[in-house]
Scaffold this motif. Structure first.
Motif, PDB file in Angstrom:
ATOM      1  N   GLN A  32      -9.470  11.239  37.978  1.00 40.22           N
ATOM      2  CA  GLN A  32     -10.942  11.483  37.743  1.00 40.22           C
ATOM      3  C   GLN A  32     -11.007  11.384  35.970  1.00 40.22           C
ATOM      4  OE1 GLN A  32     -11.521  15.530  38.759  1.00 40.22           O
ATOM      5  NE2 GLN A  32     -11.667  15.009  41.169  1.00 40.22           N
ATOM      6  N   ASN A  33      -9.777  11.451  35.482  1.00 41.03           N
ATOM      7  CA  ASN A  33      -9.780  11.409  33.777  1.00 41.03           C
ATOM      8  C   ASN A  33     -10.169  10.004  33.643  1.00 41.03           C
ATOM      9  OD1 ASN A  33      -9.640  13.994  33.441  1.00 41.03           O
ATOM     10  ND2 ASN A  33      -7.208  13.899  33.111  1.00 41.03           N
ATOM     11  N   ALA A  34      -9.588   8.919  34.264  1.00 41.20           N
ATOM     12  CA  ALA A  34      -9.749   7.535  33.900  1.00 41.20           C
ATOM     13  C   ALA A  34      -9.769   6.671  35.210  1.00 41.20           C
ATOM     14  CB  ALA A  34      -8.437   7.155  32.825  1.00 41.20           C
ATOM     15  N   PRO A  35     -10.815   6.689  36.120  1.00 42.24           N
ATOM     16  CA  PRO A  35     -10.980   6.041  37.257  1.00 42.24           C
ATOM     17  C   PRO A  35     -10.854   4.461  37.014  1.00 42.24           C
ATOM     18  CG  PRO A  35     -13.103   6.901  36.792  1.00 42.24           C
ATOM     19  CD  PRO A  35     -12.238   7.469  35.572  1.00 42.24           C
ATOM     20  N   GLU A  36     -11.233   4.148  35.882  1.00 40.33           N
ATOM     21  CA  GLU A  36     -11.383   2.502  35.877  1.00 40.33           C
ATOM     22  C   GLU A  36      -9.838   1.970  35.517  1.00 40.33           C
ATOM     23  OE1 GLU A  36     -11.643   4.412  31.814  1.00 40.33           O
ATOM     24  OE2 GLU A  36     -12.584   4.662  33.832  1.00 40.33           O
ATOM     25  N   LYS A  37      -9.075   2.779  35.128  1.00 38.43           N
ATOM     26  CA  LYS A  37      -7.688   2.606  34.761  1.00 38.43           C
ATOM     27  C   LYS A  37      -6.444   2.919  35.832  1.00 38.43           C
ATOM     28  CE  LYS A  37      -8.560   2.440  29.612  1.00 38.43           C
ATOM     29  NZ  LYS A  37      -7.995   3.157  28.072  1.00 38.43           N
ATOM     30  N   TYR A  38      -7.213   3.815  36.452  1.00 34.41           N
ATOM     31  CA  TYR A  38      -6.107   4.237  37.458  1.00 34.41           C
ATOM     32  C   TYR A  38      -5.946   3.364  38.804  1.00 34.41           C
ATOM     33  CZ  TYR A  38      -3.944   8.191  39.927  1.00 34.41           C
ATOM     34  OH  TYR A  38      -2.957   9.027  40.577  1.00 34.41           O
ATOM     35  N   SER A  39      -4.579   3.210  38.989  1.00 34.33           N
ATOM     36  CA  SER A  39      -4.151   2.411  39.994  1.00 34.33           C
ATOM     37  C   SER A  39      -3.183   3.108  41.003  1.00 34.33           C
ATOM     38  CB  SER A  39      -3.282   1.199  39.438  1.00 34.33           C
ATOM     39  OG  SER A  39      -2.918   0.581  40.873  1.00 34.33           O
ATOM     40  N   ASN A  40      -3.983   3.535  42.150  1.00 34.27           N
ATOM     41  CA  ASN A  40      -3.161   4.675  42.981  1.00 34.27           C
ATOM     42  C   ASN A  40      -2.292   3.800  43.873  1.00 34.27           C
ATOM     43  OD1 ASN A  40      -2.384   6.209  44.775  1.00 34.27           O
ATOM     44  ND2 ASN A  40      -4.555   7.194  45.278  1.00 34.27           N
ATOM     45  N   CYS A  41      -0.956   4.284  43.600  1.00 33.49           N
ATOM     46  CA  CYS A  41       0.120   3.448  44.180  1.00 33.49           C
ATOM     47  C   CYS A  41       0.535   3.876  45.761  1.00 33.49           C
ATOM     48  CB  CYS A  41       1.528   3.485  43.582  1.00 33.49           C
ATOM     49  SG  CYS A  41       2.092   5.184  43.298  1.00 33.49           S
TER      50      CYS A  41
END
Length: 327
Positions: A176-185
């Motif tokens: 939630q803090n950085a959805p645009e940079k988050y890449s869920n592995c």
């Protein structure tokens, strides 16, 4: 840079080659085995482990949340490093076992050389993670565990369950803090950007923590698994089958030979028990007990003794004796 081969690895290669050459001789492909007669010697030294108090004290000093959770899981569940990092949120069932919670172990994470990876059975690999560095000669993979016994269900302790729930909440916050940079592995153990925590990074964190805490005896991360297995054996009074179910060893003999470390405390308690029981044994010969249904041996009495006994009788006893004689 030259890499020094471990003696255990050389021993495994020798065993494999000897088996192959034995078949070649049997099939008349060669005349004799082109190997030394004696197998290379392997010096097996007992791995250093921690007692339960040391494990708990060490755990309480770890501030890195990811490292704390990984160490906690290894101490309580005897998990391997690759098994910990191979876990996914779907492997956690907080409602199972009447609300205790279970963890399903069915995957392991490891870094593999790309040349070796090409020769690996594709059915053994679930997923290959994208390279973080261009030109990398190795890949981070998620694969099937070593043996079928490694697939197992483990039970959570209440503190571990609480920590897992808190960790899942942290993962949500990171996204939630950085959805645009988050890449869920998709892994349970992730970096703040969602990428997987690799084994070498976890090892680095552990070594940094270990260097900051010289008060604890230095052991490698895998030594936590040894410490856990030994502690479980002590707590279960040597129930190897139950502990084997937790450690995931193929056979109980591997657990006994490799992980059944000795500790001073139980050995001291054993000595105290021996001291209390051995020296206090009653060495007085036991009185012989009559055999069941065995008639007592008849007592021989002389005539003079009978007459003397009759003389000492009172009138009633003499009348009773007379009736018995003429009955």
């Amino acid at each position: 840079m030259k890499r020094r081969l471990e003696k255990s690895f050389i021993h495994e290669v020798y065993t494999l080659l000897k088996t192959a050459f034995s078949y070649a001789v049997e099939w008349d492909l060669i005349h004799k085995i082109p190997l030394p007669r004696d197998t290379p010697k392997v010096n097996i030294e007992e791995r250093t482990i921690w007692a339960e108090k040391t494990m708990l004290a060490a755990l309480q000093t770890i501030e890195n949340p990811a490292l704390h959770l990984a160490v906690h899981m290894s101490m309580i569940l005897s998990l391997r490093e690759g098994e910990i990092l191979g876990l996914q949120p779907s492997d956690l069932d907080f409602d199972a076992a009447d609300g205790r919670g279970t963890i399903s172990v069915s995957k392991t994470m490891q870094r593999a050389n790309k040349d070796a990876l090409e020769k690996l059975d594709p059915n053994q690999v679930y997923h290959t993670f994208p390279d973080r560095r261009e030109g990398s000669k190795s890949s981070l993979i998620l694969k099937k565990p070593k043996t079928k016994k490694s697939n197992r269900i483990l039970y959570m302790t209440k503190p571990l369950k609480a920590e897992l729930l808190a960790w899942l909440e942290k993962l949500k916050q990171d996204e939630q803090n950085a959805p645009e940079k988050y890449s869920n592995c998709g892994q349970l153990f992730r970096l703040p950007d969602g990428l997987p925590i690799a084994p070498e990074l976890l090892t680095k964190w552990y070594r940094l923590w270990r260097a900051e805490h010289p008060e604890f005896e230095q052991i490698v991360f895998h030594g936590l698994r040894h410490s856990s297995a030994t502690y479980q054996l002590l707590q279960s009074d040597g129930d190897f089958k139950s502990v084997q179910g937790n450690t995931g060893h193929a056979t109980a003999s591997v657990l006994m030979d490799t992980y059944a470390h000795t500790q001073d405390k139980p050995r001291l308690e054993l000595t105290e028990k021996i001291e209390a029981n051995f020296y206090s044994q009653d060495l007085t010969p036991a009185a012989p007990q009559p055999r069941q249904n065995e008639k007592p041996v008849a007592t021989k009495i002389s005539g003079k003794e009978i007459l003397e006994a009759i003389r000492l009788m009172d009138a009633d006893e003499r009348r009773e004796l007379t009736r018995a004689l003429f009955a």
